[in-house]
Enzyme design. Sequence first.
Site, PDB file in Angstrom:
ATOM      1  N   ARG A   1       0.995  -1.256   0.216  1.00 31.01           N
ATOM      2  CA  ARG A   1       0.481  -0.047   0.092  1.00 31.01           C
ATOM      3  C   ARG A   1       0.750   1.551   0.552  1.00 31.01           C
ATOM      4  O   ARG A   1       0.483   2.726  -0.892  1.00 31.01           O
ATOM      5  CB  ARG A   1      -0.813  -0.069   1.097  1.00 31.01           C
ATOM      6  CG  ARG A   1      -1.727   0.839   0.881  1.00 31.01           C
ATOM      7  CD  ARG A   1      -2.959   1.155   2.802  1.00 31.01           C
ATOM      8  NE  ARG A   1      -4.223   2.178   2.400  1.00 31.01           N
ATOM      9  CZ  ARG A   1      -3.575   2.495   3.574  1.00 31.01           C
ATOM     10  NH1 ARG A   1      -3.505   2.229   5.061  1.00 31.01           N
ATOM     11  NH2 ARG A   1      -4.652   4.049   3.746  1.00 31.01           N
TER      12      ARG A   1
ATOM     13  N   HIS B   1       0.676   4.056  -2.830  1.00 28.66           N
ATOM     14  CA  HIS B   1       0.734   5.817  -1.968  1.00 28.66           C
ATOM     15  C   HIS B   1       1.825   6.864  -2.562  1.00 28.66           C
ATOM     16  O   HIS B   1       1.288   7.810  -2.228  1.00 28.66           O
ATOM     17  CB  HIS B   1       0.042   5.911  -0.518  1.00 28.66           C
ATOM     18  CG  HIS B   1      -1.261   5.590  -0.453  1.00 28.66           C
ATOM     19  ND1 HIS B   1      -2.047   5.898   0.075  1.00 28.66           N
ATOM     20  CD2 HIS B   1      -1.943   4.593  -0.459  1.00 28.66           C
ATOM     21  CE1 HIS B   1      -3.032   5.139   1.181  1.00 28.66           C
ATOM     22  NE2 HIS B   1      -3.013   4.577  -0.018  1.00 28.66           N
TER      23      HIS B   1
ATOM     24  N   ASN C   1      -2.666   8.614   4.430  1.00 34.73           N
ATOM     25  CA  ASN C   1      -1.197   8.221   4.950  1.00 34.73           C
ATOM     26  C   ASN C   1      -1.388   7.823   6.273  1.00 34.73           C
ATOM     27  O   ASN C   1      -0.004   7.355   6.366  1.00 34.73           O
ATOM     28  CB  ASN C   1      -0.366   9.144   4.497  1.00 34.73           C
ATOM     29  CG  ASN C   1      -0.397   8.977   2.875  1.00 34.73           C
ATOM     30  OD1 ASN C   1      -0.627   8.293   1.866  1.00 34.73           O
ATOM     31  ND2 ASN C   1       0.520   9.679   2.398  1.00 34.73           N
TER      32      ASN C   1
ATOM     33  N   HIS D   1      -5.909  -5.778  -2.869  1.00 37.44           N
ATOM     34  CA  HIS D   1      -6.618  -5.449  -1.634  1.00 37.44           C
ATOM     35  C   HIS D   1      -6.663  -6.536  -1.329  1.00 37.44           C
ATOM     36  O   HIS D   1      -7.807  -7.121   0.260  1.00 37.44           O
ATOM     37  CB  HIS D   1      -8.428  -5.091  -1.631  1.00 37.44           C
ATOM     38  CG  HIS D   1      -7.729  -2.849  -1.778  1.00 37.44           C
ATOM     39  ND1 HIS D   1      -8.855  -2.772  -2.393  1.00 37.44           N
ATOM     40  CD2 HIS D   1      -6.080  -2.330  -0.911  1.00 37.44           C
ATOM     41  CE1 HIS D   1      -8.660  -0.935  -2.005  1.00 37.44           C
ATOM     42  NE2 HIS D   1      -6.886  -1.217  -1.395  1.00 37.44           N
TER      43      HIS D   1
END
Length: 328
Positions: free
Chosen positions: A70, A74, A99, A196
């Site tokens: 992840r 980001h 974040n 995910h």
Amino acid sequence: MRGRTSNNVIVSRLIVVVLLALQGASLVHGQVGTCVGFYSQTCPRVESIVRSTVQTHFESNPTIASGLLRMHFHDCFVHGCDASVLIEGTNTERTAPPNRLLRGFEVIEDAKAKLEVACPGIVSCADILALAARDSVFLTKGQSWQVPTGRRDGRVSLDSDAANLPAFNDSIDVQKQKFAEKGLDTKDLVVLAGGHTIGTAACRLFSYRLYNFTTSGNGADPTIDPAFLPQLRALCPQNGDRTRRVGLDPGSQNRFDTSYFYNLMKGRGVLESDQKLWTDASTKTFVKRFLGVTAFNVEFGRSMVKMSNIDVKTGTQGEIRKICSAIN
């Protein structure tokens, strides 16, 4: 003879360099991008050092894998893949709301410290993060892929720049627009959302779907499987702990597989943005395609390489940080 042999060696090395460039190089906004084997001469142990570091942390905390994956996502969606999300300080990307729950910073710093001993000043934090994301997928039983390297680290990190990251309640049109702005298409959107299959989400990101989504009936999002709704409500009571975390891929949150897509088909996507991938015709086609393990694994590696080349800094751009949490 000695001179001729020496010349042959030089020519052979040049050929290797050219082949590596052809294999992994990419053009990003007119700049020559990354290539597989970028550190083959300057830091040949880079991949093994990052891999062993990630594995050590993974063995003590398997959930770190989804955190690293992840974090790479980001990072790439803000200023490109330049490790700007790693920088500490007031009003940096790291402090932005999307974040604040990122995990795995200590893994990247650990790998960086080891690489600074092995080959000081050579390997960027951005490349470490890209490699760690790949290794995280492999450690959770996903398929590995070759990671092009050669990124440089950015010098800008502002919390306001993280405001346009894909969100848990984005419509499909908004999701597609955000991905298109980064040069990623609808297939990339669905493939990367498949990440995910590992990881969790806090109740606060989806509990609104369980109680107050509609003003009629039971108040829940009608796209949620009625048999699944009681389970989610038990995990996230209406007035319960909103920080409690729930697996994004129920029943398989620690294994990189295709059950995430099967859950979408059953109405068991936890995040609204995920479940919409099944209810929208433009993305449903790809969800169906990726119900097969082989197709998903292959496409995931391709989309990750594509994403990892978003607006990369190379050559003399940016810098090679001494520590990943601070600009030199």
